[in-house]
Design an enzyme around this catalytic site. Structure first.
Site, short mmCIF file in Angstrom:
data_model
loop_
_atom_site.label_atom_id
_atom_site.label_comp_id
_atom_site.label_asym_id
_atom_site.label_seq_id
_atom_site.Cartn_x
_atom_site.Cartn_y
_atom_site.Cartn_z
N ASP A 132 0.84 -1.20 0.00
CA ASP A 132 0.00 0.00 0.00
C ASP A 132 0.87 1.25 0.00
OD1 ASP A 132 -2.00 -1.77 0.16
OD2 ASP A 132 -2.76 -1.13 2.12
N TYR A 185 2.17 2.02 -3.39
CA TYR A 185 1.06 2.53 -4.19
C TYR A 185 0.82 4.01 -3.87
CZ TYR A 185 -3.68 3.09 -5.99
OH TYR A 185 -4.78 3.54 -6.65
N SER A 225 -35.78 -6.70 -12.21
CA SER A 225 -35.45 -7.39 -10.97
C SER A 225 -35.71 -8.89 -11.19
CB SER A 225 -36.24 -6.84 -9.80
OG SER A 225 -37.59 -7.12 -9.99
N LYS A 258 -25.83 -14.12 -5.25
CA LYS A 258 -26.65 -12.92 -5.31
C LYS A 258 -26.14 -11.95 -4.25
CE LYS A 258 -31.52 -11.47 -5.29
NZ LYS A 258 -31.32 -10.26 -4.56
N ASP A 304 -25.96 -8.69 -1.99
CA ASP A 304 -26.97 -7.83 -1.40
C ASP A 304 -26.40 -6.43 -1.24
OD1 ASP A 304 -29.32 -7.04 -0.33
OD2 ASP A 304 -29.01 -7.98 1.63
N ARG A 359 -30.30 2.11 -9.58
CA ARG A 359 -31.35 1.46 -10.34
C ARG A 359 -32.64 2.29 -10.34
NH1 ARG A 359 -35.51 -1.95 -8.96
NH2 ARG A 359 -36.11 -3.43 -10.57
N GLU A 402 -23.65 -4.69 -8.56
CA GLU A 402 -23.97 -4.28 -7.20
C GLU A 402 -22.81 -3.52 -6.60
OE1 GLU A 402 -27.55 -5.59 -7.34
OE2 GLU A 402 -26.97 -5.53 -5.22
N TYR A 412 -22.54 -8.16 -13.20
CA TYR A 412 -23.08 -9.44 -13.65
C TYR A 412 -23.87 -9.32 -14.95
CZ TYR A 412 -26.67 -7.28 -10.74
OH TYR A 412 -27.51 -6.37 -10.17
N LYS A 436 -29.33 -18.31 -14.10
CA LYS A 436 -29.64 -17.66 -15.39
C LYS A 436 -29.45 -18.66 -16.52
CE LYS A 436 -27.83 -13.34 -13.63
NZ LYS A 436 -26.76 -12.34 -13.68
N CYS A 487 -24.65 6.49 37.47
CA CYS A 487 -23.91 5.36 36.89
C CYS A 487 -24.30 4.07 37.61
CB CYS A 487 -22.41 5.59 37.02
SG CYS A 487 -21.44 4.13 36.57
N CYS A 534 -21.03 2.86 39.74
CA CYS A 534 -20.43 3.56 40.87
C CYS A 534 -21.36 4.62 41.48
CB CYS A 534 -19.12 4.22 40.45
SG CYS A 534 -19.35 5.59 39.32
N CYS A 578 -20.33 8.31 32.45
CA CYS A 578 -20.02 8.34 33.87
C CYS A 578 -18.69 9.08 34.00
CB CYS A 578 -19.89 6.93 34.41
SG CYS A 578 -19.04 6.90 36.00
N CYS A 604 -14.57 4.48 39.06
CA CYS A 604 -15.74 3.68 38.67
C CYS A 604 -15.30 2.25 38.39
CB CYS A 604 -16.40 4.30 37.44
SG CYS A 604 -17.71 3.25 36.76
S1 IVH Z 1 -29.32 -10.39 -12.58
C1 IVH Z 1 -32.30 -9.34 -15.57
N1 IVH Z 1 -27.41 -11.32 -11.00
O1 IVH Z 1 -30.74 -8.72 -7.28
C2 IVH Z 1 -31.18 -9.52 -14.65
N2 IVH Z 1 -28.92 -9.70 -10.13
O2 IVH Z 1 -33.85 -8.96 -7.21
C3 IVH Z 1 -31.49 -9.02 -13.31
N3 IVH Z 1 -28.46 -9.02 -7.82
O3 IVH Z 1 -31.87 -6.02 -9.15
C4 IVH Z 1 -30.37 -9.00 -12.39
N4 IVH Z 1 -26.68 -10.30 -7.53
O4 IVH Z 1 -29.66 -5.81 -7.92
C5 IVH Z 1 -28.48 -10.49 -11.12
N5 IVH Z 1 -25.68 -12.20 -9.73
C6 IVH Z 1 -26.72 -11.37 -9.84
C7 IVH Z 1 -27.15 -10.52 -8.80
C8 IVH Z 1 -28.26 -9.71 -8.96
C9 IVH Z 1 -27.48 -9.39 -6.98
C10 IVH Z 1 -29.53 -8.06 -7.47
C11 IVH Z 1 -29.81 -7.04 -8.54
C12 IVH Z 1 -31.23 -7.23 -8.94
C13 IVH Z 1 -31.77 -7.92 -7.75
C14 IVH Z 1 -32.94 -8.78 -8.20
#
Ligand code: IVH
Length: 663
Positions: A35, A38, A84, A115, A117, A136, A174, A226, A290, A408, A411, A424, A430
């Site tokens: 680091d 860098y 979604s 997936k 989050d 989004r 994400e 993705y 998918k 407190c 004490c 405190c 204390c």
């Molecule tokens: S594909 C048409 N792939 O999950 C394709 N989504 O509830 C739609 N998400 O809005 C998304 N990981 O924000 C896809 N590997 C992944 C994902 C992913 C997280 C989120 C994304 C999407 C939500 C769907």
């Protein structure tokens, strides 16, 4: 100053190198330089650009931070709708998904991905350059967040030319905040009297939607992609090809993926990912399946807002419902009073939760929590469980609202208010504060004194044997044996442990002192900058504030702590007892850039010592197995990390192998 060809050349060279190292570090998880190196390159570039302002370009690595604040987030229309996913939790729905794919397209090869989050984002590149980023939003229109997304080092501002980027590319993914950064951020927010974020996703959204990008926290964000528009099916016939193409362009994509032809194969991936869930740096809340072939997707069509060729298989939620049996008030080592909810024990994703901090009285009032209430507990990763919300139970009578005590609980001193927090003021008088200080002093990250737990520390204080940490060094076996539940062997062991650690690295010693605002990171910076404790004690606030990464408030806190007469006396007595803080030294660069995880007990080193050995050789130790881990050192009785290492294909070392590597 004129733009000498030299400067121009050097600028180009530095930019190329920095961009390469950003990619190695953040995208490929294979850093080649430290680091510090860098940072040196980045500041050299910054200086050159300041001398030659006309050579500054928008895609220069210096332009990530320091982008201007915006007054409003602009609306942005997405290139095509951001859909979604239909989410399910049961395997038979996955089987039905496979059946339908087979019926309608004749094949059912599916790519499974984690997936994540986080916050869904779209990033547009024009001519291979970063053009804009947006949230989004409602799927059609989002908000522009270019100014904050630019600060994410994993996000290339220029795509790799060698991979021949398309003229127009919109990538989707994400933005995520790693769990450790999330925890740090929340702690800092609570300290500043702000509300903590409920989970890493909300935190990422909060950081990215901020108008002013100039906060270091942004650089902790990560992003993973993705999906893309602008790469046609000839160039990338399958989802796997698409991810490879994005990676070749220098974009971060998710590492884990699996081709599946049956629901059972998908289930294996689902379970494997769920098992790793607590150890990922990022939150994942399920897997996504998918249809792998992109050209047959269109035939399946789209429901109102989600495509029929993909489905999300969510993990069981890590939440649980339970009752608050009491709200008690804890006293920390700085005297801060914290309300804590005691709960009927409840299983939250495999962990039994019986108490949860409520942070501040404002939090308690905002969530309107009272003794007897039913609440929902949420846990993200191995992040500490939170009381997410109250679950209203109509018809059930509630107790009175909770208020902080006037005195407190330890004490009896009259409680003081500083902003939203209650303290405190009794300090060393204390018992709870002194106990917390002792436990902290002996903790692993500090002096690493085995056997100095909460119970023992509390008794030492209650019996008047210890008033400050220096008193530990005067304890005798006889005195300790008289405590409840302490046998002679453990009393001897404790006295030994206290006196065993004489040569302690300066940074740990500073951590042990428990100076407000001076955690591990600050302590290390101080130790590196000043070398010895004497030099640090002689330094002024201004001297300390000059160190990179140390702000004025922290500098003030450190200088004031060391100068305070009582603290200085305690430090002198610890030194007189034979403790000798050592300057940090790097033995070699042998493990430069290498990342280790330790699991199980080693015979010849405590965990702290092993960590030191690694760090002295330029390596680092993290708590979780991730894509960045190079080695897992496996001692006896290893935890689940060994299995994860095996699963992830990370090299494992036994004690002999570890010793060999150190030698
Ligand atoms: S594909 C048409 N792939 O999950 C394709 N989504 O509830 C739609 N998400 O809005 C998304 N990981 O924000 C896809 N590997 C992944 C994902 C992913 C997280 C989120 C994304 C999407 C939500 C769907």
């Amino acid at each position: 100053m004129s733009d000498t060809p030299d400067a121009q050349e050097r600028i180009a060279e530095l930019r190329a190198a920095i961009i390469r190292h950003d990619r190695l570090y953040h995208v490929e998880n294979a850093p080649e330089i430290s680091d510090a190196e860098y940072d040196r390159m980045l500041s050299e570039l910054d200086e050159l650009e300041q001398d030659h302002p006309d050579l500054v370009t928008e895609t220069s690595p210096t332009q990530r931070v320091g982008a201007k604040a915006v007054s409003d987030l602009e609306k942005v229309d997405h290139v095509s709708p951001m859909l979604s996913l239909r989410a399910v939790r049961e395997e038979d729905e996955i089987a039905a998904f496979f059946d339908r794919l087979r019926d309608e397209t004749g094949a059912a090869v599916v790519l499974a991905e984690p997936k994540f989050d986080g916050l869904s984002v779209e990033v547009v590149y024009q001519g291979g350059r970063f053009l804009r980023a947006s949230t989004r939003g409602d799927g059609q229109t989002g908000e522009e967040i270019s100014h904050t997304m630019r600060t994410i080092r994993a996000l290339p501002l220029r795509l790799d030319r060698a991979a021949d980027p398309p003229e127009h590319l919109a990538v989707r993914g994400e933005a995520i905040l790693p769990n450790p950064a999330f925890q740090r951020l929340n702690k800092a927010r609570v300290q500043r009297g702000e509300e903590p974020f409920a989970n890493p996703r909300n935190a990422a959204a909060g950081l990215l939607r901020r108008h002013d990008p100039s906060a270091a926290e942004d650089t902790r964000l990560a992003v993973t992609f993705y999906d893309a528009t602008g790469i046609d099916t000839d160039a990338a016939p399958t989802q796997g090809d698409l991810l490879d193409r994005l990676a070749a362009l220098g974009l971060p994509v998710m590492g884990a993926r699996k081709r599946c032809e049956t629901a059972a194969e998908a289930a294996a991936f689902h379970d494997a990912q769920a098992g790793l869930r607590d150890d990922f740096e990022f939150e994942i809340d399920g897997i996504v399946l998918k249809l792998d072939r992109r050209d047959t997707r269109a035939a399946l069509g789209t429901r109102s807002r989600s495509p029929r060729w993909a489905i999300a298989w969510k993990f069981a939620p890590r939440t649980g419902e339970t009752r608050i049996t009491d709200i008690v008030v804890g006293v920390g080592r700085t005297g801060a009073l914290t309300p804590v909810a005691l709960l009927d024990p409840v299983d939250v994703g495999g962990v039994t939760v019986a108490r949860a901090t409520l942070h501040t009285i404002e939090e308690v009032h905002r969530k309107d929590l009272r003794v007897g209430d039913t609440v929902r507990i949420e846990r993200a990763g191995d992040v500490i469980p939170e009381v997410a919300e109250r679950v209203p139970k109509p018809g059930v009578e509630r107790s009175d609202p909770f208020e902080m005590p006037e005195r407190c609980p330890s004490c009896g001193a009259k409680v003081e208010r500083h902003g939203p927090r209650a303290y405190c003021p009794a300090g060393i008088a204390c018992p709870a504060q002194v106990t917390a200080r002792l436990v902290h002093y002996g903790s692993r990250q500090a002096m690493d004194i085995d056997g100095l737990g909460e119970k023992t520390a509390a008794q030492l204080v209650a019996r008047g044997l210890v008033e400050d940490v220096a008193d530990l060094y005067d304890l005798t076996v006889d005195e300790i044996v008289r405590l409840d539940g302490v046998a002679e062997t453990s009393a001897t062991a404790l006295v030994d442990a206290i006196h065993h650690r004489q040569q302690v690295p300066l940074d740990r010693f500073l951590v042990a002192l428990g100076i407000r605002h001076a955690g591990h990171d600050v302590a290390r910076r101080l130790a590196r900058a000043f070398g010895t404790l004497e030099a640090l004690r002689a330094a002024s606030t201004t001297d300390i504030a000059e160190i990179e990464g140390i702000g004025p408030e922290t500098a003030e806190s450190v200088a004031a702590f060391l100068a305070e007469a009582r603290n200085a006396g305690v430090i002198d007595r610890i030194l007189a007892a034979g403790v000798s803080p050592q300057p940090l030294q790097r033995e070699s660069d042998a493990l430069e850039g290498k990342s280790f995880v330790l699991t199980g007990a080693l015979e010849n080193w405590t965990r702290a010592e092993a960590t030191e050995e690694i760090e002295r050789r330029g390596g680092r130790v993290t708590s979780r197995v991730s894509g960045q881990t190079d080695f897992v050192v496996v001692g006896s009785d290893p935890g689940s990390k060994r299995d994860e290492a095996q699963e992830a294909g990370v090299e494992m070392l036994d004690e002999a192998g570890f010793r060999q590597m150190l030698d």
